[in-house]
Design a protein around this motif. Structure first.
Motif, PDB file in Angstrom:
ATOM      1  N   LEU A   1      31.433  38.870  39.175  1.00  0.00           N
ATOM      2  CA  LEU A   1      32.402  40.192  39.690  1.00  0.00           C
ATOM      3  C   LEU A   1      32.093  41.477  39.086  1.00  0.00           C
ATOM      4  O   LEU A   1      31.997  42.432  39.762  1.00  0.00           O
ATOM      5  CB  LEU A   1      33.623  39.762  39.230  1.00  0.00           C
ATOM      6  CG  LEU A   1      34.438  38.540  39.788  1.00  0.00           C
ATOM      7  CD1 LEU A   1      35.695  38.231  39.523  1.00  0.00           C
ATOM      8  CD2 LEU A   1      34.297  38.731  41.553  1.00  0.00           C
ATOM      9  N   ALA A   2      31.626  41.606  37.824  1.00  0.00           N
ATOM     10  CA  ALA A   2      31.113  42.667  37.269  1.00  0.00           C
ATOM     11  C   ALA A   2      29.932  42.937  38.278  1.00  0.00           C
ATOM     12  O   ALA A   2      29.854  44.345  38.358  1.00  0.00           O
ATOM     13  CB  ALA A   2      30.722  42.480  35.751  1.00  0.00           C
TER      14      ALA A   2
ATOM     15  N   GLU B   1      31.020  44.357  41.589  1.00  0.00           N
ATOM     16  CA  GLU B   1      31.558  45.662  41.285  1.00  0.00           C
ATOM     17  C   GLU B   1      30.681  46.819  41.410  1.00  0.00           C
ATOM     18  O   GLU B   1      30.792  47.939  41.915  1.00  0.00           O
ATOM     19  CB  GLU B   1      32.762  45.622  40.393  1.00  0.00           C
ATOM     20  CG  GLU B   1      33.889  46.564  40.617  1.00  0.00           C
ATOM     21  CD  GLU B   1      34.828  46.582  39.280  1.00  0.00           C
ATOM     22  OE1 GLU B   1      33.975  46.882  38.207  1.00  0.00           O
ATOM     23  OE2 GLU B   1      36.044  46.633  39.332  1.00  0.00           O
TER      24      GLU B   1
ATOM     25  N   LEU C   1      38.846  32.769  38.469  1.00  0.00           N
ATOM     26  CA  LEU C   1      38.393  34.071  37.711  1.00  0.00           C
ATOM     27  C   LEU C   1      37.947  33.675  36.285  1.00  0.00           C
ATOM     28  O   LEU C   1      37.131  34.452  35.742  1.00  0.00           O
ATOM     29  CB  LEU C   1      39.259  35.196  37.963  1.00  0.00           C
ATOM     30  CG  LEU C   1      39.851  35.491  39.106  1.00  0.00           C
ATOM     31  CD1 LEU C   1      41.034  36.428  39.269  1.00  0.00           C
ATOM     32  CD2 LEU C   1      38.617  36.206  39.898  1.00  0.00           C
ATOM     33  N   ASN C   2      38.567  32.587  35.874  1.00  0.00           N
ATOM     34  CA  ASN C   2      38.473  32.708  34.269  1.00  0.00           C
ATOM     35  C   ASN C   2      37.357  31.800  33.704  1.00  0.00           C
ATOM     36  O   ASN C   2      37.369  30.969  33.027  1.00  0.00           O
ATOM     37  CB  ASN C   2      39.917  32.109  33.749  1.00  0.00           C
ATOM     38  CG  ASN C   2      39.966  30.814  34.211  1.00  0.00           C
ATOM     39  OD1 ASN C   2      39.745  30.327  35.463  1.00  0.00           O
ATOM     40  ND2 ASN C   2      40.813  29.925  33.593  1.00  0.00           N
ATOM     41  N   SER C   3      36.180  32.192  34.277  1.00  0.00           N
ATOM     42  CA  SER C   3      34.971  31.793  33.381  1.00  0.00           C
ATOM     43  C   SER C   3      33.957  32.843  33.532  1.00  0.00           C
ATOM     44  O   SER C   3      34.123  33.757  34.024  1.00  0.00           O
ATOM     45  CB  SER C   3      34.326  30.674  34.425  1.00  0.00           C
ATOM     46  OG  SER C   3      33.702  31.300  35.416  1.00  0.00           O
ATOM     47  N   ASN C   4      33.253  32.792  32.296  1.00  0.00           N
ATOM     48  CA  ASN C   4      32.604  33.781  31.692  1.00  0.00           C
ATOM     49  C   ASN C   4      31.572  34.161  33.010  1.00  0.00           C
ATOM     50  O   ASN C   4      31.157  35.142  33.308  1.00  0.00           O
ATOM     51  CB  ASN C   4      31.684  33.291  30.777  1.00  0.00           C
ATOM     52  CG  ASN C   4      30.790  34.102  29.787  1.00  0.00           C
ATOM     53  OD1 ASN C   4      31.750  35.145  29.574  1.00  0.00           O
ATOM     54  ND2 ASN C   4      29.714  33.970  29.618  1.00  0.00           N
TER      55      ASN C   4
ATOM     56  N   ASN D   1      34.775  48.666  48.673  1.00  0.00           N
ATOM     57  CA  ASN D   1      35.841  48.329  47.376  1.00  0.00           C
ATOM     58  C   ASN D   1      35.775  46.826  47.466  1.00  0.00           C
ATOM     59  O   ASN D   1      35.720  46.272  48.737  1.00  0.00           O
ATOM     60  CB  ASN D   1      37.116  48.749  47.604  1.00  0.00           C
ATOM     61  CG  ASN D   1      37.092  50.306  47.074  1.00  0.00           C
ATOM     62  OD1 ASN D   1      36.727  51.215  47.768  1.00  0.00           O
ATOM     63  ND2 ASN D   1      37.204  50.258  45.916  1.00  0.00           N
ATOM     64  N   LEU D   2      36.513  45.977  46.566  1.00  0.00           N
ATOM     65  CA  LEU D   2      36.561  44.718  46.724  1.00  0.00           C
ATOM     66  C   LEU D   2      38.025  44.309  46.733  1.00  0.00           C
ATOM     67  O   LEU D   2      38.796  44.713  45.978  1.00  0.00           O
ATOM     68  CB  LEU D   2      35.943  44.152  45.511  1.00  0.00           C
ATOM     69  CG  LEU D   2      34.491  44.101  44.912  1.00  0.00           C
ATOM     70  CD1 LEU D   2      34.066  43.534  43.739  1.00  0.00           C
ATOM     71  CD2 LEU D   2      33.505  43.695  46.146  1.00  0.00           C
TER      72      LEU D   2
ATOM     73  N   ILE E   1      39.774  40.692  45.578  1.00  0.00           N
ATOM     74  CA  ILE E   1      39.394  39.540  45.164  1.00  0.00           C
ATOM     75  C   ILE E   1      40.542  38.542  45.267  1.00  0.00           C
ATOM     76  O   ILE E   1      41.458  38.784  45.153  1.00  0.00           O
ATOM     77  CB  ILE E   1      38.955  39.783  43.693  1.00  0.00           C
ATOM     78  CG1 ILE E   1      37.841  40.844  43.524  1.00  0.00           C
ATOM     79  CG2 ILE E   1      38.724  38.334  42.977  1.00  0.00           C
ATOM     80  CD1 ILE E   1      37.652  41.457  42.000  1.00  0.00           C
ATOM     81  N   ALA E   2      40.039  37.179  45.568  1.00  0.00           N
ATOM     82  CA  ALA E   2      41.183  36.267  45.665  1.00  0.00           C
ATOM     83  C   ALA E   2      40.470  35.064  44.993  1.00  0.00           C
ATOM     84  O   ALA E   2      39.316  34.650  45.328  1.00  0.00           O
ATOM     85  CB  ALA E   2      41.419  36.009  47.135  1.00  0.00           C
TER      86      ALA E   2
ATOM     87  N   SER F   1      33.163  36.125  35.942  1.00  0.00           N
ATOM     88  CA  SER F   1      33.637  37.354  35.232  1.00  0.00           C
ATOM     89  C   SER F   1      32.146  38.293  35.362  1.00  0.00           C
ATOM     90  O   SER F   1      32.259  39.438  35.769  1.00  0.00           O
ATOM     91  CB  SER F   1      34.197  37.780  34.134  1.00  0.00           C
ATOM     92  OG  SER F   1      33.538  37.567  33.161  1.00  0.00           O
TER      93      SER F   1
END
Lengths: 347, 347
Positions: free
Chosen positions: A83-84, A87, A74-77, A96-97, A99-100, A80
């Motif tokens: 995901l935005a 969403e 999840l932790n990359s620009n 709805n999502l 996330i894993a 995210s």
DNA sequence: TAAAAAAATACAATCGGTTGTATTTTTTAA
DNA sequence: TTAAAAAATACAACCGATTGTATTTTTTTA
């Protein structure tokens, strides 16, 4: 107090003196329900504080209105943004999502897939883990016709759609740019070549060399996990090369490796881009902090996320067949910064 | 082919010629079911390819085994560590996570809360958005006794537990460190003071000044959104100050603002840490890329995530009451790098 | 105005576990 | 050997929405 007991469609039905069926259909704007009745139902639902019970609904309808998302991290620009975008599109479509993250591990990805399957997601969005070599763990989905969409890190499968950028073209562009700066010995740092993103970038790099009549040198391609350490050890490798064998540019398949390689080379006294030019990939925040700023490729993460969900939703709505669309390619963009500009001396 | 139809507890019951009740209880190791029967049930379930239908289960039991997570943003090193820790603890406890981002906006946070509420999560884990000023949008949860746990960006509420680091102590430590380096005019960049994390850091900063007999100067505290732009404009502000009014150190409540302030000051010819020392907060990846490397505070994200889920789970299991534990404080750590070391000249 | 067609609404079964209570089986005690 | 207690299992209602079909109401047509 008024919040204590759940309000059901039966309460609404009783309240309006109509049947629960009508309420159920009215709430979702079924065309056979009179428009005035629908309004009355909506109003009563609001008044009584009704909220739909998704379990009862899913139990009966077999649809969960939930999409599963499995990403390496999840932790990359980039992620995210993806995901935005997802969403955004999902909520517009009423999904709805869940996330894993696979943390780049195949076994974790398998676990995640199983969980999603048990949670009965309506569809799955996957960017493959670094370690994934087979996609058999998605067979449950394929065999039950649950649509699976791969994005970014994709696999080829007849029953799924892939959403990608043209990695080949982007890498070609980067390489060409470096060549135009006068670079002749361009090193390429790549990842796991089983993954499309890395193999395509390598192909693009090779193609650009070929088109500009530069011989491909196998020794100039290094593959690894593209981590900080990989970047640093690449620098060590470069430094121990004889002067004539040293690359005059490095094109890394991600920004992290490029940046940590730059840091180590600078520490050893090399000047960037004069002695060695650099280009990365991803447009990570660190690319704007390193000095000189790193030339890179901007990834349309938000759009990719939106496109993935929209495609999935249209499959689920039966608007398009899963076999119709095979691949969707989004446009990416080369961002030229100081790390590669040999002609204009850096400030 | 064998995968086509769902297997239910009724299929297992028929297969073993026992009742569905026994199967249901057997599958969850209910003590009144004979151990041998339980084994037979488990074996049959495995053989037939049974998977529990969470909807039927949730519909009746009113528990979803799902926890909601609302965070400002997913794309920070810190948050992804938190989520990794949460996922780890959650899967160990048999819970799934639904993750949503508020994108620092109060209205989005309210939406997310509503969605989580409708999805009937068993509990909620929240780190507040930048823009959040009231937490009334969680009232539905409180009134239905659905436990809410705040982490990092917390709010005070009698019916919820908070999990934080000691921001006051950490900021105190940072400030003291700068003072020990000989800094006398230390500027502090803060965020929204309605949020505990920022107000506490300010308090720690002030306390350290007081304890070292340095007068607090209001003009040295700037608050903003701690973005890249904020960092850059802070630099502009510093540069236009008269020499005597200029700070000799900056302690920023996050790394981003610190780094972009540093970049701008360096560009203007200032030398760090000689002319002005820097310290940030969060241990973001960019803090290791900027030159000189940024002194910062490392946040125990993974532990925080684990602690949050474990606390929530123990509430849900009735092991601890929601009112028992009010606050859990985790230890953070100061990482001293070159940006603040005035005594040892930077390389 | 009656018959036919269309529109609106209602009935009743269903999805697949869960749970309080009743029943049956087994074990223990007398 | 039988009654009482304990253990194991079964019955049946229930959670709340959905859906195919039947019924009622309204509108249209002849």
């Amino acid at each position: 107090m008024s919040e204590e007991k759940e309000v059901t469609i039966y309460d609404i039905a009783r309240h309006l003196n109509i049947s629960a069926t009508t309420v159920s259909r009215g709430l979702k704007d079924h065309p056979t329900i009179n428009i005035k009745t629908r309004r009355k139902i909506a109003e009563a639902a609001r008044q009584l504080g009704y909220r739909s019970n998704t379990f009862a609904s899913s139990l009966r309808s077999k649809r969960t209105q939930t999409l599963g998302v499995i990403v390496p991290r999840l932790n990359s620009n980039f992620m995210s943004s993806v995901l935005a975008g997802m969403e955004n599109a999902a909520s517009r479509e009423g999904y709805n999502l869940i996330i894993a993250q696979s943390l780049e591990r195949a076994d974790k990805e398998m676990d995640n897939a199983q969980t999603m399957f048990n949670k009965r997601v309506d569809g799955l969005l996957v960017s493959l883990a670094y370690g994934t070599e087979s996609i058999r763990h998605f067979d449950d989905f394929f065999s039950r016709k649950i649509p699976v969409i791969f994005f970014d890190r994709v696999a080829v499968h007849p029953e799924s759609t892939s959403i990608i950028i043209d990695n080949h073209a982007a890498a070609y562009q980067v390489t060409q740019h470096l060549i135009e700066q006068g670079c002749k010995r361009i090193m390429h740092l790549g990842g796991n070549m089983a993954l499309n993103v890395y193999s395509e970038r390598l192909r693009g790099y090779k193609q650009a060399l070929r088109d500009h009549k530069i011989a491909f040198d196998e020794k100039l391609v290094l593959t690894g996990n593209l981590s900080e350490d990989f970047g640093a050890s690449t620098a060590a490798h470069i430094l121990q090369l004889k002067h004539k064998e040293r690359p005059d540019a490095v094109f890394s398949a991600n920004d992290t490796a490029a940046v940590y390689c730059m840091i180590a080379l600078k520490q050893a006294g090399l000047s960037i881009p004069k002695d060695i030019a650099f280009a990365g990939f991803n447009n990570d925040p660190i690319s704007k902090v390193i000095e000189p700023n790193l030339t890179t490729v901007n990834y349309p993460g938000y759009n990719m996320g939106q496109a993935a969900v929209n495609t999935l939703a249209s499959h689920l709505n039966g608007e398009t067949s899963i076999t119709d669309t095979n691949t969707i390619v989004l446009r990416s963009e080369l961002i030229v910064r100081d790390s590669s500009q040999k002609n204009i001396p850096s400030r």
